[in-house]
Motif scaffolding. Sequence first.
Motif, mmCIF file in Angstrom:
data_model
loop_
_atom_site.group_PDB
_atom_site.id
_atom_site.type_symbol
_atom_site.label_atom_id
_atom_site.label_comp_id
_atom_site.label_asym_id
_atom_site.label_seq_id
_atom_site.Cartn_x
_atom_site.Cartn_y
_atom_site.Cartn_z
ATOM 1 N N TRP A 560 103.616 4.276 18.491
ATOM 2 C CA TRP A 560 102.168 5.062 19.844
ATOM 3 C C TRP A 560 101.436 5.847 19.085
ATOM 4 C CZ3 TRP A 560 99.756 7.743 23.538
ATOM 5 C CH2 TRP A 560 98.328 6.963 23.941
ATOM 6 N N ILE A 561 102.495 7.400 19.153
ATOM 7 C CA ILE A 561 101.717 8.848 19.298
ATOM 8 C C ILE A 561 101.008 8.589 17.629
ATOM 9 C CG2 ILE A 561 102.038 10.965 19.478
ATOM 10 C CD1 ILE A 561 103.698 10.462 21.592
ATOM 11 N N PHE A 562 102.716 8.435 16.940
ATOM 12 C CA PHE A 562 101.797 9.838 15.034
ATOM 13 C C PHE A 562 101.908 8.132 14.138
ATOM 14 C CE2 PHE A 562 105.188 12.163 17.084
ATOM 15 C CZ PHE A 562 104.292 13.608 16.852
ATOM 16 N N GLN A 563 102.237 7.222 14.617
ATOM 17 C CA GLN A 563 101.642 5.831 13.250
ATOM 18 C C GLN A 563 100.485 4.971 13.900
ATOM 19 O OE1 GLN A 563 104.255 2.892 12.107
ATOM 20 N NE2 GLN A 563 103.121 1.515 11.872
ATOM 21 N N THR A 564 99.750 5.359 15.023
ATOM 22 C CA THR A 564 98.426 4.459 15.624
ATOM 23 C C THR A 564 97.959 6.075 15.940
ATOM 24 O OG1 THR A 564 99.889 4.103 18.077
ATOM 25 C CG2 THR A 564 99.553 2.576 16.623
ATOM 26 N N GLY A 565 98.365 6.708 15.514
ATOM 27 C CA GLY A 565 97.550 8.059 16.237
ATOM 28 C C GLY A 565 96.563 8.809 17.261
ATOM 29 N N HIS A 566 97.513 8.324 18.079
ATOM 30 C CA HIS A 566 96.737 8.257 19.331
ATOM 31 C C HIS A 566 96.416 9.834 20.112
ATOM 32 C CE1 HIS A 566 97.366 3.777 20.246
ATOM 33 N NE2 HIS A 566 96.025 3.927 21.004
ATOM 34 N N LEU A 567 97.034 10.563 19.679
ATOM 35 C CA LEU A 567 96.838 11.689 20.348
ATOM 36 C C LEU A 567 97.549 12.683 18.693
ATOM 37 C CD1 LEU A 567 100.217 12.300 22.506
ATOM 38 C CD2 LEU A 567 97.617 12.083 23.357
ATOM 39 N N LEU A 641 112.272 21.959 23.285
ATOM 40 C CA LEU A 641 112.057 21.263 22.196
ATOM 41 C C LEU A 641 110.809 20.764 21.958
ATOM 42 C CD1 LEU A 641 115.251 18.119 23.185
ATOM 43 C CD2 LEU A 641 115.004 19.330 21.065
ATOM 44 N N LEU A 642 110.319 20.307 23.330
ATOM 45 C CA LEU A 642 108.322 20.240 23.159
ATOM 46 C C LEU A 642 108.083 21.455 22.484
ATOM 47 C CD1 LEU A 642 107.885 18.823 26.382
ATOM 48 C CD2 LEU A 642 108.033 17.787 24.260
ATOM 49 N N SER A 643 107.737 23.037 22.443
ATOM 50 C CA SER A 643 107.609 23.926 21.946
ATOM 51 C C SER A 643 107.272 23.590 20.229
ATOM 52 C CB SER A 643 108.036 24.786 21.973
ATOM 53 O OG SER A 643 109.461 24.794 21.061
ATOM 54 N N PHE A 644 107.923 22.892 19.625
ATOM 55 C CA PHE A 644 108.087 22.224 18.558
ATOM 56 C C PHE A 644 106.411 20.892 18.077
ATOM 57 C CE2 PHE A 644 112.320 23.767 18.557
ATOM 58 C CZ PHE A 644 112.533 24.397 17.622
ATOM 59 N N SER A 647 103.955 23.136 16.365
ATOM 60 C CA SER A 647 104.516 23.368 15.155
ATOM 61 C C SER A 647 102.866 22.486 13.982
ATOM 62 C CB SER A 647 105.338 22.767 14.048
ATOM 63 O OG SER A 647 105.683 22.319 13.291
ATOM 64 N N GLN A 648 102.672 22.994 13.087
ATOM 65 C CA GLN A 648 101.727 22.627 12.464
ATOM 66 C C GLN A 648 101.752 21.223 11.038
ATOM 67 O OE1 GLN A 648 98.894 25.938 10.900
ATOM 68 N NE2 GLN A 648 100.191 27.128 11.131
ATOM 69 N N VAL A 649 103.576 20.892 10.419
ATOM 70 C CA VAL A 649 104.728 20.408 10.542
ATOM 71 C C VAL A 649 104.222 18.859 11.209
ATOM 72 C CG1 VAL A 649 106.385 19.742 8.512
ATOM 73 C CG2 VAL A 649 105.667 22.020 9.140
ATOM 74 N N SER A 650 103.567 18.720 10.926
ATOM 75 C CA SER A 650 104.031 16.479 11.263
ATOM 76 C C SER A 650 105.237 16.086 11.545
ATOM 77 C CB SER A 650 103.612 15.938 10.812
ATOM 78 O OG SER A 650 103.710 14.982 9.760
ATOM 79 N N GLN A 653 106.717 17.895 14.696
ATOM 80 C CA GLN A 653 106.691 17.353 15.647
ATOM 81 C C GLN A 653 106.667 15.907 16.062
ATOM 82 O OE1 GLN A 653 102.000 17.690 14.030
ATOM 83 N NE2 GLN A 653 101.348 19.221 15.655
ATOM 84 N N PHE A 654 106.916 15.407 15.351
ATOM 85 C CA PHE A 654 107.946 13.846 15.348
ATOM 86 C C PHE A 654 109.013 14.083 16.481
ATOM 87 C CE2 PHE A 654 110.642 10.444 14.609
ATOM 88 C CZ PHE A 654 109.931 9.421 14.885
ATOM 89 N N PHE A 655 110.332 15.590 15.684
ATOM 90 C CA PHE A 655 111.420 15.645 15.974
ATOM 91 C C PHE A 655 111.067 16.356 17.916
ATOM 92 C CE2 PHE A 655 114.503 19.649 17.113
ATOM 93 C CZ PHE A 655 115.302 17.960 16.852
ATOM 94 N N GLY A 656 110.104 17.275 17.835
ATOM 95 C CA GLY A 656 109.881 17.573 19.270
ATOM 96 C C GLY A 656 109.582 16.472 19.995
ATOM 97 N N ILE A 657 108.722 16.148 20.043
ATOM 98 C CA ILE A 657 108.176 15.537 21.034
ATOM 99 C C ILE A 657 109.154 14.699 21.009
ATOM 100 C CG2 ILE A 657 106.192 14.093 21.271
ATOM 101 C CD1 ILE A 657 103.983 15.530 19.859
ATOM 102 N N GLY A 658 109.617 13.900 20.428
ATOM 103 C CA GLY A 658 110.548 12.194 20.170
ATOM 104 C C GLY A 658 111.451 12.683 21.075
ATOM 105 N N ALA A 659 112.181 13.872 20.213
ATOM 106 C CA ALA A 659 113.580 14.509 21.393
ATOM 107 C C ALA A 659 113.408 14.856 22.792
ATOM 108 C CB ALA A 659 114.344 15.591 20.648
ATOM 109 N N GLY A 660 112.394 15.651 23.331
ATOM 110 C CA GLY A 660 112.000 15.749 24.003
ATOM 111 C C GLY A 660 111.504 15.173 25.023
ATOM 112 N N LEU A 661 110.889 13.909 24.886
ATOM 113 C CA LEU A 661 110.388 13.099 25.951
ATOM 114 C C LEU A 661 111.828 12.482 26.382
ATOM 115 C CD1 LEU A 661 108.524 11.479 27.028
ATOM 116 C CD2 LEU A 661 108.291 9.674 24.993
ATOM 117 N N GLY A 662 113.067 11.837 24.946
ATOM 118 C CA GLY A 662 113.792 11.319 25.269
ATOM 119 C C GLY A 662 115.288 12.365 26.604
ATOM 120 N N VAL A 663 114.971 13.345 26.151
ATOM 121 C CA VAL A 663 115.062 14.060 27.066
ATOM 122 C C VAL A 663 115.135 13.757 28.664
ATOM 123 C CG1 VAL A 663 116.299 16.475 28.555
ATOM 124 C CG2 VAL A 663 116.973 15.265 25.142
ATOM 125 N N LEU A 664 113.554 14.323 28.745
ATOM 126 C CA LEU A 664 113.247 14.014 29.909
ATOM 127 C C LEU A 664 113.382 12.701 30.631
ATOM 128 C CD1 LEU A 664 109.878 15.692 29.414
ATOM 129 C CD2 LEU A 664 111.434 16.321 31.257
#
Length: 733
Positions: A560-567, A641-644, A647-650, A653-664
């Motif tokens: 939803w975030i990275f493929q469809t580009g909502h954020l 994790l969310l601090s990543f 990042s300027q590298v997608s 960003q995918f790793f940090g946001i995905g892992a951070g959301l999963g942990v939360l």
Amino acid sequence: MSRRAGVFVTRRPRLVLLAALVFLALSVVFGAEATGRLKTQGYDDPRSESSRAALAAAEGLGASPNLVVVAQAVGGSVDGPEARSAGEGLTRRLAAQPHVSAVTSYWTGGAAELRSRDGHAAMLVAHVDGEGEQLGARVKRLSEELTAPSASDAALTVHVGGSALTDAELQDIAESDLKRAEAVVLPGTLILLVLAFGSVVAAALPLLIGVLAIAGTLLVLSVLGSVTDVSVFALNLTTALGLGLGIDYGLLIVSRFREELAAGYRPRTAAIRTVRTAGHTIAFSAATVSAALATLLVFPPYFLRSFAYAGIAVVAIAAVSAVTVLPAVLTLLGKRVNAWPVPWRHRVQKGSGSRFWEGLARIVVRRPLIAALPVIGLLVLLAAPFAHAGFATPDDRALPTSAAGRQTGDLVRDAFDMKGSSALTVLVTGTAPRSAQEDYARRLSALPQVAQVVGPDGDGPARLSVVPLVDPRSRAAQQLVHDVRSTPAPAGTDVMVGGPSAVLVDAKDTVGDRIPLALALITVTTFVLLFGFTRSLLLPLKAIALNALSLTAVLGAMVWIFQTGHLSGLLGFTPGPLSTTMPVLLFCIVFGLSVDYEVFVLARIKEARDAGQDNADSIVSGIARTGGIVTTAGALLAFTLLSFGTSQVSLLQFFGIGAGLGVLLDATLVRGVLVPALMRLAGGLNWWAPKPLRRKVPPPAPRPRPATARRCPPGRCSPSRTVVRAHAHAARR
């Protein structure tokens, strides 16, 4: 075993700390070379057909271009006299550079596709020798020289890109993002730790474990980088996981130590008891996390294998440090672990359970279905977009729009008709007459979605370029790869198919073919380890099912975030298909961390049950004791994790946001609601196992009376003897 380890490290605590300092110094000195030995690629299987085709083409037909130069005419057309003269000069300058070969230019007989559609730009392509840091330094120097203003090429504006520059910029940006994240995360984490631990001294202890784990893992990566390919992005996992596990294990050890101190035990005895209980939990936790990360080793791309190297190393060092260095420090600190306290955090300083989580657990066990169904519904809703996930291999669009490689790539895609650059490379090896090769080319040209077939050419293996009509990342282009590979080759020959679409097909097949094995391994190892920890058949199955549900929800959110580009506007990335490797990486890392928290919770629930509490009370007691620890650890790890995500590298960003959301999600909704709800519904089945596999649990020992309450028969002892006995009893404790 764990008690003997506790006795050993607390007997000579200063010696343990000295050994830790020596290890830290050696790691810092020799691990500093890690960055220069790591690489940015590694998304494909070196044994795949497309990889072998690229290698054969390089050996027989010359290396493929990895540098792209786009020259825009300042005024008019690239065919104008001034632009042509400047273009020819630019071509000579590029060809004269050291380590540059196979230069092809529009102005020196290059193909028509090297001219932009509007005629205002032209292209040069070349190959730069080298690899890794050496190649990066060469292409950055070339970029600076070719784009510098010069009177001889005033008629042209020059842009440099290509895969070599993209890789170099990815590495530079990843390193700068890591430094920026550390500059923000470390102070922020320390502040949050002070609030979580309730004292400054206690808050510093998890950072000690984190620093040891990170430094030691850098040493491991430096050694591995000298003998095998390791991805530079493993450094980001090292920082995030090192801090996260330092916090997890630090919270567990310090909280249990405070609890033992509050029960009246002396510092050394409290440390020994802490290692026996919390240390046992950490050992199982580290084993389960390492097993999940080790699953990445079944995948051939070294990008994934690198995260297994880093992850297993950081988990092992963090766990060993937590059960050796931390007890040694706590033995020396004693009650000073609560020094410099936060005034309103008295319950945390005493190791008391959380009233909030105790209250929530009582509500959940009272109405388990009402509590569980909304959470399950939310996770299913989040998971839904994953059914429409698309996949691709990363390119320059993983870079920010400000990067030179990205700007050049966008310019090529927008201004040039580059169907030829997306052509499939078909290499025909063996002996076959020219007429048979030409007949094979005609059969290929008749396939659907083929624009034209160029060739055969080449003195060694014959090469044909199959130019597609469609985008190289589309499903039609991927089907074309299968069609080309299934077309009968001339008798006596072998065919290898390469090119961008073939690389994507092989990358998907490489990952997809090994996913069943990876899932089987992660399921079996998790089940075996959790069964050994709990002696239950149901609890490991429940943990695996809940982890799979929450991880699918995370992957759906990533689509939803990275493929469809909502954020995309907020985060500054270019929407597109997911990388073929990132979902696998995310799954294994978050699965391991989820089992880590599962072990924390089950350890205290089992301890309460073994002490004689019934199912409902043991659940409430375990959640009360661990809810605050798990949520705090999860929140702090998610912060890292969310601090990543900045990042300027997608990819990061995918790793940090995905892992951070999963942990939360796992630390709150899953551990706080679903685990107690499902355990309440299961009742006595939670702890069932076949009779031969059951472990005998000793009956709970009667609670001893306080020492001051001991009674002597009338006339047999005096008050003074009662006091002496009380002191002796305390000393034994």
